[in-house]
Design an enzyme around this catalytic site. Structure first.
Site, PDB file in Angstrom:
ATOM      1  N   GLU A 450      40.060  44.509  35.286  1.00 27.19           N
ATOM      2  CA  GLU A 450      40.279  45.204  34.011  1.00 27.19           C
ATOM      3  C   GLU A 450      41.672  45.835  33.899  1.00 27.19           C
ATOM      4  O   GLU A 450      41.835  46.903  33.313  1.00 27.19           O
ATOM      5  CB  GLU A 450      39.200  46.263  33.775  1.00 27.19           C
ATOM      6  CG  GLU A 450      37.816  45.687  33.653  1.00 27.19           C
ATOM      7  CD  GLU A 450      37.714  44.609  32.581  1.00 27.19           C
ATOM      8  OE1 GLU A 450      38.376  44.729  31.537  1.00 27.19           O
ATOM      9  OE2 GLU A 450      36.978  43.633  32.798  1.00 27.19           O
ATOM     10  N   GLY A 451      42.656  45.168  34.456  1.00 26.36           N
ATOM     11  CA  GLY A 451      44.027  45.657  34.322  1.00 26.36           C
ATOM     12  C   GLY A 451      44.524  46.328  35.580  1.00 26.36           C
ATOM     13  O   GLY A 451      43.916  47.259  36.086  1.00 26.36           O
TER      14      GLY A 451
END
Length: 599
Positions: A450-451
């Site tokens: 997620e980043g």
């Protein structure tokens, strides 16, 4: 000895009830049917299922990861059995509305329940984790027909969900995705393209898989402004809810990761022609909301997932800490300093100061992170149910600012806790016979999920701290200083900790202003990851001061342990930020100015 090696129920009770007072939420209409007994019962149920049905196959699903024979994916049967028990208990819909089959629990209680499963078996827990995020996105942005067709079966556990963003050539640069969605006369779209790193992208654990896919409609704006969001199910769904044609979504292969090995991680082709739903080429997709607004919609799931990934990192760090604590209490080795008699009995290694140092560091990371995770979920409840719109708006802004920290701080420091858990075990720690090496491997994925840290740092410094003319930064500082004001008023040690935190908080304000003073974003953002780490430590010091105040005058071992962990964080961890802020204040551009050919 601890009652569980997954999480501490005593700690959860302290955080939920002594600190966050979640029972007070039952005064609000959305939660009026619940009480503390309800909350305790669902936590009991979650702990029991996680312990008996998830933890018991954690090592097996790691050793016997999913395989693909060219036609089908094969997963050990215990995964499906555990998920059936989980879904039959209604836990996918724990925080969802009654009207779609949910239990309508507060997000903070549902989050605490989820932590049990993430600690027990993060690979198996990933399937419902993704499904919940998928369903929540569609609940917020999908049509009534889409909710009825896809969300209800997900809440019931018959369908599972995914998120399909990245592509092999694009990575995190979503402006560069090339998956196309061509409109059809019947209002559907036909998608063609490839998606990479899709967790839960293929399996037979559910009747259907609901893919949420980012794609571009021909003729739309360039870059991220031209991204739309589509529902692309593995099987089409007929008007009566039965499954129809196999959609043209095809598994190319499985990615073999160092951790989360029980979760299928896939490369998917959309519209390659293996299947021809309705007799035509292309994967059938249904537009969510308006065209060219897809990335904004997807951020609903991504932001929720970022908090969830942070909590997953916390859960893995927490169970690693409890395993290390149990080992340190039961492993005899060596003798106390000054004891020269070789015939003297050995002492448990927890008697050695350096082992206690490692345990205290882990405790400060994982208990601080769990408190922070639950605080963020409590903000979600406030955002959704506060009586006044102004309160909801302020809460939404604070949560926006905290989200990149909520994702990245646990992913960095609870991984560090896993590293220390291995060290406490000594040579046994890096053998597969002991659980802590798997916890480390599983958790090493979370700084990327997620980043990355880099993306979260850019988000925090480049967007969240400056949006609305700095309102996000101002609100964060106000929130922290409200806590330090209470601590100052309490006097004594609390006041001394407050003074230290006030000084660090002032540096956040000054450093943020200094970084943006040049007007050059390349200077401001050159050390965004370092900024994220420094501000994250200040935020966690605030969370530890909150816990220190919540302890009150209690003097039993649990509460004394909380005090000592807070002291450790303020004495050993918060001072790290001083040199970090110094470097940031100098507007150092060493990394920016380093040219690729110099490596």
């Amino acid at each position: 000895m601890t009652d569980s090696l997954l999480l501490s129920r005593r700690d959860l009770e302290f955080l939920l009830h002594d600190w966050l007072d979640v029972t007070a939420l039952t005064s609000r209409p959305r939660f009026a049917d619940h009480d503390r007994a309800t909350f305790d019962a669902v936590l009991d149920l979650s702990e029991a299922i996680a312990t008996r049905h998830f933890a018991t196959h954690n090592k097996k699903s790691d050793a016997q990861e999913p395989t693909f024979d060219g036609e089908r994916v094969h997963i050990i049967p215990e995964v499906g059995q555990a998920l059936k028990i989980f879904t039959d208990a209604g836990l996918i819909g724990a925080a969802m509305d009654y009207e779609i089959g949910g239990l309508q629990l507060p997000a903070v209680v549902a989050g605490a329940c989820t932590a049990w499963f993430q600690a027990a078996n993060v690979g198996t827990a990933a399937y419902p984790f993704l499904t919940v995020g998928n369903a929540n996105l569609l609940r917020a942005h999908g049509s009534e027909e889409q909710i009825e067709t896809f969300v209800r079966p997900m809440v019931e556990g018959r369908f599972f969900g995914t998120m399909c963003l990245s592509e092999p050539q694009a990575g995190s640069s979503l402006a560069d995705i090339t998956t196309r969605a061509v409109p059809q006369d019947d209002g559907t779209y036909r998608l063609t393209g490839t998606k990479m790193w899709i967790s839960g992208g293929e399996h037979e654990l559910s009747d259907n898989i609901v893919h949420l896919v980012l794609a571009k409609i021909p003729g739309g704006p360039a870059g991220v402004k031209g991204i739309s969001l589509f529902i692309v199910p593995k099987f089409l769904v007929e008007s009566d809810g039965t499954l129809g044609d196999r959609n043209d979504v095809v598994l190319v292969g499985l990615n073999h990761k160092m951790g989360y090995r029980g979760t299928t991680n896939t490369l998917l082709n959309f519209g390659e022609g293996r299947h021809t739903p309705g007799g035509a080429a292309g994967a059938v997709g249904y537009l969510v909301g308006e065209a060219n607004h897809g990335l904004a919609y997807m951020f609903h799931m991504m932001n929720e997932a970022r908090i969830g990934v942070g909590q997953g990192a916390t859960a893995l760090g927490y169970t690693g800490y409890l395993h290390a604590l149990d080992y340190a209490r039961t492993r005899p080795q060596g003798r106390a300093p000054g004891v020269k008699d070789p015939a003297a009995p050995q002492v448990p290694i927890i008697e050695h100061t350096d082992v206690r140092r490692m345990l205290l560091a882990q405790k400060s990371y994982v208990e601080g992170a769990l408190a922070f995770n639950l605080y963020c979920y409590r903000l979600l409840d406030e955002e959704r149910t506060a009586e006044h719109e102004a309160d909801r708006t302020r809460t939404r802004l604070l949560l926006d600012v905290l989200t990149p920290i909520a994702k990245s701080w646990p992913a960095q420091w609870c991984l560090a806790a896993n590293d220390l858990a291995i060290q406490v075990h000594g040579g046994y720690g890096y053998t597969r016979e002991y659980d802590v090496e798997q916890f480390y491997r599983d958790n090493r994925l979370n700084p990327i999920h997620e980043g990355t840290h880099g993306i979260q740092g850019l988000d925090l410094l480049g967007r969240k701290m400056v949006m609305h003319n700095g309102a996000g930064l101002s609100l964060l500082l106000e929130t922290i200083t409200a806590t330090t004001a209470r601590a100052s008023a309490a006097g004594g040690e609390a006041a001394r900790l407050a003074a230290q935190l006030d000084a660090a908080t002032a540096r956040v304000a000054a450093t943020t202003a200094a970084l943006w003073s040049t007007g050059d974003p390349t200077v401001a953002l050159a050390n965004a990851s370092l900024y994220l780490e420094a501000v994250g430590h200040v935020v966690l010091a605030w969370i530890w001061l909150e816990q220190f105040l919540a302890v009150g005058a209690a003097t039993d071992a649990f509460h004394e342990g909380k005090r000592q962990a807070a002291r450790y964080f303020f004495r050993a961890e918060l001072p790290r930020t001083g040199p970090q802020f110094d470097l940031l204040d100098s507007l150092d551009t060493t990394t920016r100015d380093c040219r690729p050919e110099w490596f």
